[in-house]
Motif scaffolding. Structure first.
Motif: not given
Lengths: 374, 100
Positions: B7-10, A364-365, A357, B1-2, A371-372, B68, B60, A342-344, A367-369, A346-347
Protein backbone atom coordinates in the motif's frame (compact mmCIF):
# COMPACT_ATOMS: atom_id res chain seq x y z
CA UNK A 1 -7.60 17.83 -45.64
CA UNK A 2 -4.42 19.43 -44.40
CA UNK A 3 -5.91 20.97 -41.29
CA UNK A 4 -5.38 17.76 -39.36
CA UNK A 5 -2.74 18.11 -36.69
CA UNK A 6 0.19 15.93 -37.80
CA UNK A 7 0.45 14.54 -34.28
CA UNK A 8 -2.87 12.81 -34.81
CA UNK A 9 -1.60 10.82 -37.76
CA UNK A 10 -0.32 7.27 -37.94
CA UNK A 11 2.27 7.31 -40.70
CA UNK A 12 2.08 4.57 -43.30
CA UNK A 13 5.29 3.80 -45.17
CA UNK A 14 5.73 1.24 -47.95
CA UNK A 15 6.97 -1.48 -45.62
CA UNK A 16 6.07 -0.41 -42.10
CA UNK A 17 3.89 1.79 -39.94
CA UNK A 18 5.19 4.39 -37.49
CA UNK A 19 3.77 6.66 -34.79
CA UNK A 20 1.16 4.14 -33.75
CA UNK A 21 0.66 4.94 -30.07
CA UNK A 22 -1.00 8.08 -28.89
CA UNK A 23 1.32 10.58 -27.22
CA UNK A 24 -1.05 13.02 -25.56
CA UNK A 25 0.00 12.26 -22.00
CA UNK A 26 1.09 14.91 -19.50
CA UNK A 27 4.86 15.09 -19.55
CA UNK A 28 5.40 13.80 -23.07
CA UNK A 29 5.44 17.18 -24.80
CA UNK A 30 7.40 19.71 -22.72
CA UNK A 31 5.45 22.81 -21.87
CA UNK A 32 2.08 21.42 -22.90
CA UNK A 33 -0.65 20.28 -20.59
CA UNK A 34 -2.49 17.16 -21.59
CA UNK A 35 -4.22 16.49 -18.31
CA UNK A 36 -7.68 15.03 -18.58
CA UNK A 37 -10.21 17.80 -19.09
CA UNK A 38 -13.84 16.81 -19.47
CA UNK A 39 -14.90 20.09 -21.06
CA UNK A 40 -12.14 19.97 -23.69
CA UNK A 41 -12.96 16.34 -24.35
CA UNK A 42 -16.63 17.08 -24.88
CA UNK A 43 -15.72 19.88 -27.24
CA UNK A 44 -13.59 17.61 -29.38
CA UNK A 45 -15.85 14.58 -29.25
CA UNK A 46 -17.94 13.98 -32.34
CA UNK A 47 -20.26 11.10 -32.99
CA UNK A 48 -21.95 11.23 -36.40
CA UNK A 49 -24.21 8.45 -37.60
CA UNK A 50 -23.47 7.82 -41.26
CA UNK A 51 -25.89 5.09 -42.18
CA UNK A 52 -28.72 3.19 -40.53
CA UNK A 53 -30.41 0.19 -42.11
CA UNK A 54 -32.60 -2.44 -40.45
CA UNK A 55 -29.51 -4.55 -39.81
CA UNK A 56 -26.48 -2.25 -39.78
CA UNK A 57 -25.33 0.97 -38.17
CA UNK A 58 -22.34 2.98 -39.43
CA UNK A 59 -21.09 5.86 -37.36
CA UNK A 60 -17.98 7.99 -36.84
CA UNK A 61 -16.46 8.45 -33.43
CA UNK A 62 -13.89 11.24 -33.35
CA UNK A 63 -11.83 12.41 -30.41
CA UNK A 64 -11.49 9.31 -28.23
CA UNK A 65 -8.45 7.19 -27.66
CA UNK A 66 -8.07 3.78 -29.22
CA UNK A 67 -8.43 2.06 -25.86
CA UNK A 68 -11.93 3.41 -25.41
CA UNK A 69 -13.03 2.53 -28.93
CA UNK A 70 -11.63 -0.96 -28.47
CA UNK A 71 -13.37 -1.29 -25.11
CA UNK A 72 -16.68 -0.48 -26.78
CA UNK A 73 -16.02 -2.97 -29.55
CA UNK A 74 -15.10 -5.73 -27.11
CA UNK A 75 -18.16 -5.05 -25.00
CA UNK A 76 -20.43 -5.15 -28.03
CA UNK A 77 -19.10 -8.52 -29.07
CA UNK A 78 -18.79 -10.24 -25.72
CA UNK A 79 -20.50 -8.51 -22.84
CA UNK A 80 -23.90 -7.27 -23.95
CA UNK A 81 -26.44 -9.83 -22.79
CA UNK A 82 -29.06 -11.35 -25.03
CA UNK A 83 -31.35 -14.35 -24.99
CA UNK A 84 -30.75 -17.61 -26.85
CA UNK A 85 -31.80 -21.24 -26.67
CA UNK A 86 -29.79 -23.10 -24.08
CA UNK A 87 -31.57 -26.31 -23.07
CA UNK A 88 -33.31 -28.48 -25.61
CA UNK A 89 -35.58 -31.28 -24.36
CA UNK A 90 -36.08 -33.61 -27.28
CA UNK A 91 -39.20 -35.73 -27.02
CA UNK A 92 -39.00 -37.13 -30.51
CA UNK A 93 -36.39 -36.87 -33.24
CA UNK A 94 -36.60 -39.38 -36.06
CA UNK A 95 -34.87 -37.13 -38.59
CA UNK A 96 -31.46 -37.90 -40.05
CA UNK A 97 -29.83 -35.18 -37.96
CA UNK A 98 -28.46 -36.27 -34.60
CA UNK A 99 -30.02 -34.85 -31.44
CA UNK A 100 -26.96 -32.91 -30.43
CA UNK A 101 -26.40 -31.41 -33.86
CA UNK A 102 -30.01 -30.27 -33.97
CA UNK A 103 -29.69 -28.82 -30.48
CA UNK A 104 -26.55 -26.93 -31.49
CA UNK A 105 -28.33 -25.44 -34.49
CA UNK A 106 -31.28 -24.42 -32.35
CA UNK A 107 -28.95 -22.60 -29.98
CA UNK A 108 -27.62 -20.45 -32.79
CA UNK A 109 -31.03 -19.20 -33.96
CA UNK A 110 -31.32 -15.48 -33.08
CA UNK A 111 -34.42 -14.62 -31.05
CA UNK A 112 -36.03 -11.20 -31.23
CA UNK A 113 -36.60 -10.79 -27.51
CA UNK A 114 -35.75 -7.66 -25.59
CA UNK A 115 -33.01 -8.66 -23.11
CA UNK A 116 -34.56 -6.60 -20.34
CA UNK A 117 -37.42 -9.06 -20.08
CA UNK A 118 -35.43 -11.77 -18.34
CA UNK A 119 -33.08 -11.93 -15.45
CA UNK A 120 -29.57 -13.07 -16.18
CA UNK A 121 -28.88 -16.73 -15.80
CA UNK A 122 -26.71 -17.66 -12.84
CA UNK A 123 -25.04 -21.05 -12.83
CA UNK A 124 -27.05 -23.81 -11.13
CA UNK A 125 -30.20 -21.73 -10.96
CA UNK A 126 -33.59 -23.37 -11.20
CA UNK A 127 -35.65 -22.45 -14.24
CA UNK A 128 -38.40 -20.02 -13.35
CA UNK A 129 -40.66 -17.84 -15.41
CA UNK A 130 -38.42 -14.87 -14.55
CA UNK A 131 -35.25 -16.28 -16.09
CA UNK A 132 -36.42 -18.69 -18.79
CA UNK A 133 -38.52 -18.46 -21.93
CA UNK A 134 -39.96 -21.63 -23.40
CA UNK A 135 -40.50 -22.42 -27.08
CA UNK A 136 -42.05 -25.46 -28.65
CA UNK A 137 -40.99 -27.09 -31.90
CA UNK A 138 -43.25 -29.80 -33.26
CA UNK A 139 -43.12 -30.70 -36.93
CA UNK A 140 -43.78 -33.96 -38.71
CA UNK A 141 -43.47 -34.65 -42.40
CA UNK A 142 -46.21 -36.40 -44.45
CA UNK A 143 -46.67 -37.28 -48.08
CA UNK A 144 -48.99 -35.02 -50.03
CA UNK A 145 -51.76 -36.76 -51.93
CA UNK A 146 -52.51 -36.04 -55.59
CA UNK A 147 -49.08 -35.03 -56.75
CA UNK A 148 -48.01 -35.85 -60.29
CA UNK A 149 -45.66 -38.76 -60.75
CA UNK A 150 -42.82 -36.84 -62.30
CA UNK A 151 -42.57 -34.27 -59.55
CA UNK A 152 -39.14 -34.10 -57.88
CA UNK A 153 -39.33 -30.96 -55.78
CA UNK A 154 -39.60 -32.06 -52.15
CA UNK A 155 -41.52 -28.99 -51.06
CA UNK A 156 -44.31 -30.01 -53.47
CA UNK A 157 -44.17 -33.73 -52.84
CA UNK A 158 -44.20 -33.59 -49.06
CA UNK A 159 -45.81 -31.52 -46.40
CA UNK A 160 -43.16 -29.95 -44.07
CA UNK A 161 -40.17 -31.28 -45.93
CA UNK A 162 -37.99 -28.70 -44.18
CA UNK A 163 -38.34 -27.43 -40.64
CA UNK A 164 -38.06 -23.65 -40.64
CA UNK A 165 -37.40 -21.47 -37.63
CA UNK A 166 -40.92 -20.10 -37.98
CA UNK A 167 -42.08 -23.39 -36.42
CA UNK A 168 -40.59 -22.35 -33.09
CA UNK A 169 -43.59 -21.13 -31.14
CA UNK A 170 -43.56 -19.33 -27.83
CA UNK A 171 -45.17 -21.13 -24.90
CA UNK A 172 -46.00 -18.68 -22.11
CA UNK A 173 -45.00 -20.03 -18.73
CA UNK A 174 -46.34 -18.96 -15.37
CA UNK A 175 -46.69 -15.19 -15.09
CA UNK A 176 -45.48 -14.50 -18.60
CA UNK A 177 -48.93 -14.83 -20.11
CA UNK A 178 -50.27 -12.08 -17.90
CA UNK A 179 -47.83 -9.35 -18.89
CA UNK A 180 -49.40 -7.04 -21.48
CA UNK A 181 -46.20 -5.95 -23.18
CA UNK A 182 -45.19 -9.56 -23.68
CA UNK A 183 -48.50 -10.29 -25.35
CA UNK A 184 -48.29 -7.19 -27.52
CA UNK A 185 -44.81 -8.08 -28.74
CA UNK A 186 -44.45 -11.80 -28.14
CA UNK A 187 -41.05 -13.48 -28.12
CA UNK A 188 -40.29 -14.79 -31.60
CA UNK A 189 -37.39 -15.74 -33.81
CA UNK A 190 -35.67 -12.89 -35.58
CA UNK A 191 -35.74 -14.55 -39.01
CA UNK A 192 -38.50 -17.06 -39.88
CA UNK A 193 -36.78 -18.62 -42.87
CA UNK A 194 -33.83 -20.37 -41.26
CA UNK A 195 -33.78 -24.06 -42.24
CA UNK A 196 -33.21 -26.15 -39.14
CA UNK A 197 -33.48 -29.69 -40.44
CA UNK A 198 -34.93 -31.45 -43.46
CA UNK A 199 -37.49 -34.23 -43.11
CA UNK A 200 -39.11 -36.92 -45.19
CA UNK A 201 -42.47 -38.65 -44.68
CA UNK A 202 -42.69 -40.44 -41.37
CA UNK A 203 -40.04 -38.33 -39.65
CA UNK A 204 -40.90 -36.07 -36.81
CA UNK A 205 -39.20 -33.54 -34.56
CA UNK A 206 -40.80 -32.66 -31.23
CA UNK A 207 -38.75 -30.61 -28.79
CA UNK A 208 -39.13 -28.12 -25.99
CA UNK A 209 -36.60 -25.28 -25.98
CA UNK A 210 -35.59 -23.28 -22.91
CA UNK A 211 -33.96 -19.92 -23.55
CA UNK A 212 -31.89 -18.00 -21.04
CA UNK A 213 -30.04 -14.69 -20.92
CA UNK A 214 -26.26 -14.61 -20.92
CA UNK A 215 -23.44 -12.78 -22.69
CA UNK A 216 -21.12 -13.58 -25.58
CA UNK A 217 -18.29 -14.53 -23.26
CA UNK A 218 -20.13 -17.74 -22.41
CA UNK A 219 -20.87 -18.75 -25.98
CA UNK A 220 -21.00 -16.85 -29.24
CA UNK A 221 -24.71 -17.53 -29.67
CA UNK A 222 -25.38 -14.84 -27.10
CA UNK A 223 -23.44 -12.18 -29.01
CA UNK A 224 -25.82 -9.44 -30.20
CA UNK A 225 -23.73 -8.41 -33.20
CA UNK A 226 -23.02 -10.31 -36.37
CA UNK A 227 -19.87 -8.38 -35.90
CA UNK A 228 -18.75 -4.99 -34.61
CA UNK A 229 -15.70 -3.54 -36.33
CA UNK A 230 -13.97 -0.22 -36.69
CA UNK A 231 -11.30 1.16 -38.93
CA UNK A 232 -9.29 4.35 -38.77
CA UNK A 233 -9.96 7.18 -41.17
CA UNK A 234 -7.37 7.16 -43.96
CA UNK A 235 -5.44 10.36 -44.62
CA UNK A 236 -3.78 11.18 -47.93
CA UNK A 237 -1.62 14.21 -48.51
CA UNK A 238 -0.19 15.13 -51.89
CA UNK A 239 3.16 16.76 -51.17
CA UNK A 240 4.46 17.27 -54.70
CA UNK A 241 2.32 18.17 -57.71
CA UNK A 242 1.71 15.23 -59.98
CA UNK A 243 2.56 15.60 -63.66
CA UNK A 244 -0.43 15.35 -65.93
CA UNK A 245 0.71 12.23 -67.75
CA UNK A 246 0.63 10.36 -64.45
CA UNK A 247 -2.83 11.49 -63.42
CA UNK A 248 -4.57 8.36 -64.63
CA UNK A 249 -2.05 6.07 -62.92
CA UNK A 250 -2.38 8.02 -59.73
CA UNK A 251 -6.15 7.85 -59.71
CA UNK A 252 -6.12 4.12 -60.33
CA UNK A 253 -3.64 3.46 -57.56
CA UNK A 254 -6.33 4.32 -55.02
CA UNK A 255 -9.82 2.91 -54.55
CA UNK A 256 -12.40 4.39 -56.92
CA UNK A 257 -13.78 7.71 -55.77
CA UNK A 258 -10.87 8.66 -53.54
CA UNK A 259 -8.97 10.88 -55.97
CA UNK A 260 -10.71 13.38 -58.18
CA UNK A 261 -9.60 15.56 -61.02
CA UNK A 262 -10.50 19.19 -61.43
CA UNK A 263 -9.42 22.33 -63.15
CA UNK A 264 -6.70 24.16 -61.29
CA UNK A 265 -7.74 27.51 -59.99
CA UNK A 266 -6.14 30.44 -61.67
CA UNK A 267 -4.62 28.57 -64.57
CA UNK A 268 -6.05 28.46 -68.03
CA UNK A 269 -5.40 26.06 -70.88
CA UNK A 270 -1.92 24.63 -71.28
CA UNK A 271 0.42 23.36 -68.60
CA UNK A 272 -1.08 22.76 -65.21
CA UNK A 273 -4.67 23.10 -66.28
CA UNK A 274 -5.86 19.99 -64.48
CA UNK A 275 -4.90 18.83 -61.04
CA UNK A 276 -5.70 15.84 -58.90
CA UNK A 277 -6.98 16.30 -55.41
CA UNK A 278 -8.14 14.10 -52.57
CA UNK A 279 -11.89 13.93 -52.93
CA UNK A 280 -13.07 11.34 -50.40
CA UNK A 281 -10.47 9.59 -48.25
CA UNK A 282 -13.18 7.67 -46.42
CA UNK A 283 -13.58 5.29 -49.35
CA UNK A 284 -9.92 4.35 -49.42
CA UNK A 285 -8.83 0.88 -48.42
CA UNK A 286 -5.19 1.98 -47.96
CA UNK A 287 -3.74 -0.62 -50.26
CA UNK A 288 -0.50 1.38 -50.63
CA UNK A 289 -0.59 0.61 -54.35
CA UNK A 290 0.77 4.06 -55.03
CA UNK A 291 4.14 3.02 -53.63
CA UNK A 292 4.56 0.51 -56.45
CA UNK A 293 5.15 3.33 -58.91
CA UNK A 294 8.62 4.81 -58.40
CA UNK A 295 7.71 8.19 -59.86
CA UNK A 296 4.66 8.55 -57.60
CA UNK A 297 6.26 7.25 -54.42
CA UNK A 298 7.57 10.58 -53.20
CA UNK A 299 4.58 12.65 -54.21
CA UNK A 300 2.21 11.44 -51.56
CA UNK A 301 2.18 10.75 -47.83
CA UNK A 302 -0.24 8.15 -46.50
CA UNK A 303 -1.48 7.92 -43.00
CA UNK A 304 -4.45 7.27 -40.76
CA UNK A 305 -6.04 9.63 -38.28
CA UNK A 306 -5.43 8.01 -34.91
CA UNK A 307 -8.56 9.12 -33.10
CA UNK A 308 -11.14 8.99 -35.89
CA UNK A 309 -12.93 5.64 -35.82
CA UNK A 310 -15.37 4.47 -38.48
CA UNK A 311 -17.54 1.94 -36.67
CA UNK A 312 -19.73 -0.64 -38.34
CA UNK A 313 -22.19 -2.57 -36.19
CA UNK A 314 -24.26 -5.33 -37.71
CA UNK A 315 -26.98 -6.69 -35.47
CA UNK A 316 -27.65 -10.43 -35.41
CA UNK A 317 -31.37 -9.84 -35.00
CA UNK A 318 -31.96 -9.75 -31.27
CA UNK A 319 -32.00 -5.97 -31.08
CA UNK A 320 -32.30 -3.24 -33.71
CA UNK A 321 -28.82 -1.87 -34.45
CA UNK A 322 -29.46 1.56 -33.00
CA UNK A 323 -30.11 -0.01 -29.58
CA UNK A 324 -26.70 -1.69 -29.46
CA UNK A 325 -24.43 1.21 -28.53
CA UNK A 326 -26.46 2.47 -25.53
CA UNK A 327 -26.45 -1.09 -24.18
CA UNK A 328 -22.68 -1.28 -24.58
CA UNK A 329 -22.16 2.03 -22.81
CA UNK A 330 -24.44 0.89 -19.99
CA UNK A 331 -22.34 -2.27 -19.60
CA UNK A 332 -19.15 -0.18 -19.55
CA UNK A 333 -20.55 2.06 -16.82
CA UNK A 334 -21.66 -0.95 -14.83
CA UNK A 335 -18.16 -2.44 -14.95
CA UNK A 336 -16.68 0.88 -13.83
CA UNK A 337 -19.18 1.01 -10.99
CA UNK A 338 -18.31 -2.49 -9.81
CA UNK A 339 -14.59 -1.77 -9.69
CA UNK A 340 -15.26 1.60 -8.10
CA UNK A 341 -17.36 0.11 -5.33
CA UNK A 342 -14.77 -2.54 -4.64
CA UNK A 343 -12.09 0.14 -4.45
CA UNK A 344 -14.23 2.05 -1.97
CA UNK A 345 -14.49 -1.09 0.06
CA UNK A 346 -10.72 -1.41 0.02
CA UNK A 347 -10.08 2.19 0.97
CA UNK A 348 -12.71 2.52 3.64
CA UNK A 349 -13.41 -0.96 4.85
CA UNK A 350 -16.21 -1.43 7.35
CA UNK A 351 -15.65 -0.89 11.07
CA UNK A 352 -13.18 -3.29 12.68
CA UNK A 353 -10.43 -3.38 10.14
CA UNK A 354 -10.31 0.36 9.82
CA UNK A 355 -7.97 0.95 12.72
CA UNK A 356 -5.45 -1.58 11.53
CA UNK A 357 -5.69 -0.14 8.04
CA UNK A 358 -5.03 3.39 9.27
CA UNK A 359 -1.94 2.24 11.18
CA UNK A 360 -0.71 0.27 8.21
CA UNK A 361 -1.21 3.16 5.84
CA UNK A 362 0.78 5.62 7.92
CA UNK A 363 3.80 3.32 7.89
CA UNK A 364 3.37 2.58 4.26
CA UNK A 365 3.30 6.25 3.31
CA UNK A 366 6.70 6.80 4.89
CA UNK A 367 8.14 3.83 3.08
CA UNK A 368 6.72 5.27 -0.07
CA UNK A 369 8.72 8.44 0.56
CA UNK A 370 11.95 6.49 0.90
CA UNK A 371 11.24 4.75 -2.39
CA UNK A 372 10.86 7.99 -4.27
CA UNK A 373 14.14 9.40 -2.99
CA UNK A 374 16.05 6.25 -3.76
CA UNK B 1 -12.40 -6.70 -7.00
CA UNK B 2 -9.08 -5.13 -6.16
CA UNK B 3 -6.97 -7.68 -4.38
CA UNK B 4 -4.06 -6.64 -2.32
CA UNK B 5 -0.35 -5.79 -2.48
CA UNK B 6 1.82 -3.18 -0.95
CA UNK B 7 0.00 0.00 0.00
CA UNK B 8 2.47 2.59 -1.10
CA UNK B 9 2.18 5.62 -3.29
CA UNK B 10 3.32 2.88 -5.63
CA UNK B 11 0.87 0.05 -5.72
CA UNK B 12 -0.13 -2.96 -7.72
CA UNK B 13 -3.81 -3.76 -7.92
CA UNK B 14 -5.04 -7.17 -8.90
CA UNK B 15 -8.49 -6.74 -10.37
CA UNK B 16 -10.45 -9.89 -10.99
CA UNK B 17 -13.24 -10.27 -13.51
CA UNK B 18 -11.62 -7.81 -15.90
CA UNK B 19 -9.58 -7.98 -19.06
CA UNK B 20 -8.23 -5.62 -21.71
CA UNK B 21 -11.68 -4.12 -22.14
CA UNK B 22 -11.49 -2.10 -18.95
CA UNK B 23 -7.76 -2.56 -18.36
CA UNK B 24 -6.51 -0.57 -21.33
CA UNK B 25 -9.15 2.14 -20.95
CA UNK B 26 -8.33 2.54 -17.27
CA UNK B 27 -4.60 2.64 -17.95
CA UNK B 28 -5.08 5.43 -20.51
CA UNK B 29 -7.19 7.50 -18.14
CA UNK B 30 -4.71 7.08 -15.28
CA UNK B 31 -1.88 8.19 -17.57
CA UNK B 32 -3.79 11.41 -18.25
CA UNK B 33 -3.23 12.35 -14.63
CA UNK B 34 -0.10 14.54 -14.37
CA UNK B 35 0.83 13.17 -10.96
CA UNK B 36 1.29 9.65 -12.24
CA UNK B 37 4.88 8.62 -12.78
CA UNK B 38 4.17 5.18 -14.19
CA UNK B 39 1.10 3.19 -15.05
CA UNK B 40 0.85 -0.16 -16.74
CA UNK B 41 -1.33 -3.23 -16.75
CA UNK B 42 -0.87 -6.81 -17.78
CA UNK B 43 -2.82 -10.03 -17.90
CA UNK B 44 -0.87 -12.66 -15.96
CA UNK B 45 -2.37 -15.43 -18.06
CA UNK B 46 -4.96 -15.18 -20.81
CA UNK B 47 -6.94 -18.10 -19.46
CA UNK B 48 -7.35 -16.48 -16.06
CA UNK B 49 -9.72 -13.60 -16.07
CA UNK B 50 -7.83 -10.98 -14.08
CA UNK B 51 -5.44 -8.09 -14.63
CA UNK B 52 -2.58 -6.58 -12.66
CA UNK B 53 -2.53 -2.80 -12.70
CA UNK B 54 0.57 -1.00 -11.45
CA UNK B 55 0.51 2.70 -10.56
CA UNK B 56 3.43 4.77 -9.34
CA UNK B 57 2.95 8.38 -8.31
CA UNK B 58 5.27 11.35 -7.95
CA UNK B 59 5.61 13.13 -4.62
CA UNK B 60 3.90 10.63 -2.40
CA UNK B 61 0.43 11.11 -3.78
CA UNK B 62 -2.00 8.30 -3.19
CA UNK B 63 -2.34 5.78 -5.97
CA UNK B 64 -5.70 4.71 -4.63
CA UNK B 65 -6.97 8.21 -5.14
CA UNK B 66 -5.61 8.29 -8.67
CA UNK B 67 -7.45 5.07 -9.46
CA UNK B 68 -10.65 6.39 -7.96
CA UNK B 69 -10.38 9.62 -9.92
CA UNK B 70 -9.69 7.79 -13.16
CA UNK B 71 -12.71 5.54 -12.67
CA UNK B 72 -15.04 8.47 -12.19
CA UNK B 73 -13.52 10.27 -15.18
CA UNK B 74 -14.10 7.19 -17.32
CA UNK B 75 -17.70 7.23 -16.20
CA UNK B 76 -18.03 10.86 -17.32
CA UNK B 77 -16.47 9.95 -20.65
CA UNK B 78 -18.97 7.15 -21.19
CA UNK B 79 -21.84 9.47 -20.33
CA UNK B 80 -20.57 12.07 -22.81
CA UNK B 81 -20.37 9.49 -25.61
CA UNK B 82 -23.90 8.32 -24.91
CA UNK B 83 -25.15 11.88 -24.94
CA UNK B 84 -23.61 12.62 -28.30
CA UNK B 85 -24.99 9.37 -29.66
CA UNK B 86 -28.54 10.10 -28.61
CA UNK B 87 -28.23 13.61 -30.02
CA UNK B 88 -27.00 12.26 -33.33
CA UNK B 89 -29.75 9.65 -33.42
CA UNK B 90 -32.39 12.27 -32.87
CA UNK B 91 -30.92 14.69 -35.38
CA UNK B 92 -31.31 12.04 -38.09
CA UNK B 93 -28.69 13.54 -40.31
CA UNK B 94 -27.32 10.39 -41.81
CA UNK B 95 -26.74 10.09 -45.52
CA UNK B 96 -28.49 7.01 -46.76
CA UNK B 97 -31.31 5.00 -45.27
CA UNK B 98 -31.47 2.13 -47.70
CA UNK B 99 -32.79 -1.25 -46.68
CA UNK B 100 -30.90 -4.48 -46.36
Amino acid sequence: MDEIDPRRLVQIHPERISHVSSTDYPGHWPGEDHTWDLAAFRNNLRLDIQRLTPSTLDFDLVGVDASIANALRRILIAEVETIAVEKVFIWQNTSVMQDEVLAARLGLVPLRIHPGRLESWVPDATATDANTISFQLQVSCTRRPNVSRDETDPSVLYENSAVYSSSMLWQPVGQQAALPDWLADPPAVAAPDIVLVKLRPGQEVHAELHCVKACGREHAKWSPVATATYRLMPHIRIVKPIPERLHATFMQAFSPGVIGRRRTEGKKAGEGEWEVYVKDPRKDTVSRNVFLHPELKDCVKLGRVRDHFLFTLESAGQMPPQALLPEAIAVLRRKIRVVSEALEELMHPTALEEEEEAGGKADAAEEGAMDVDA
Amino acid sequence: LPGHSADYSHATFCIEEEDHTLGNALRWMIMKNPKVEFCGYSMPHPSEYKINLRIQMYDNHSSLEALQQALSQLDDLAAAIEEKYTASLEAEQWEQGEDK
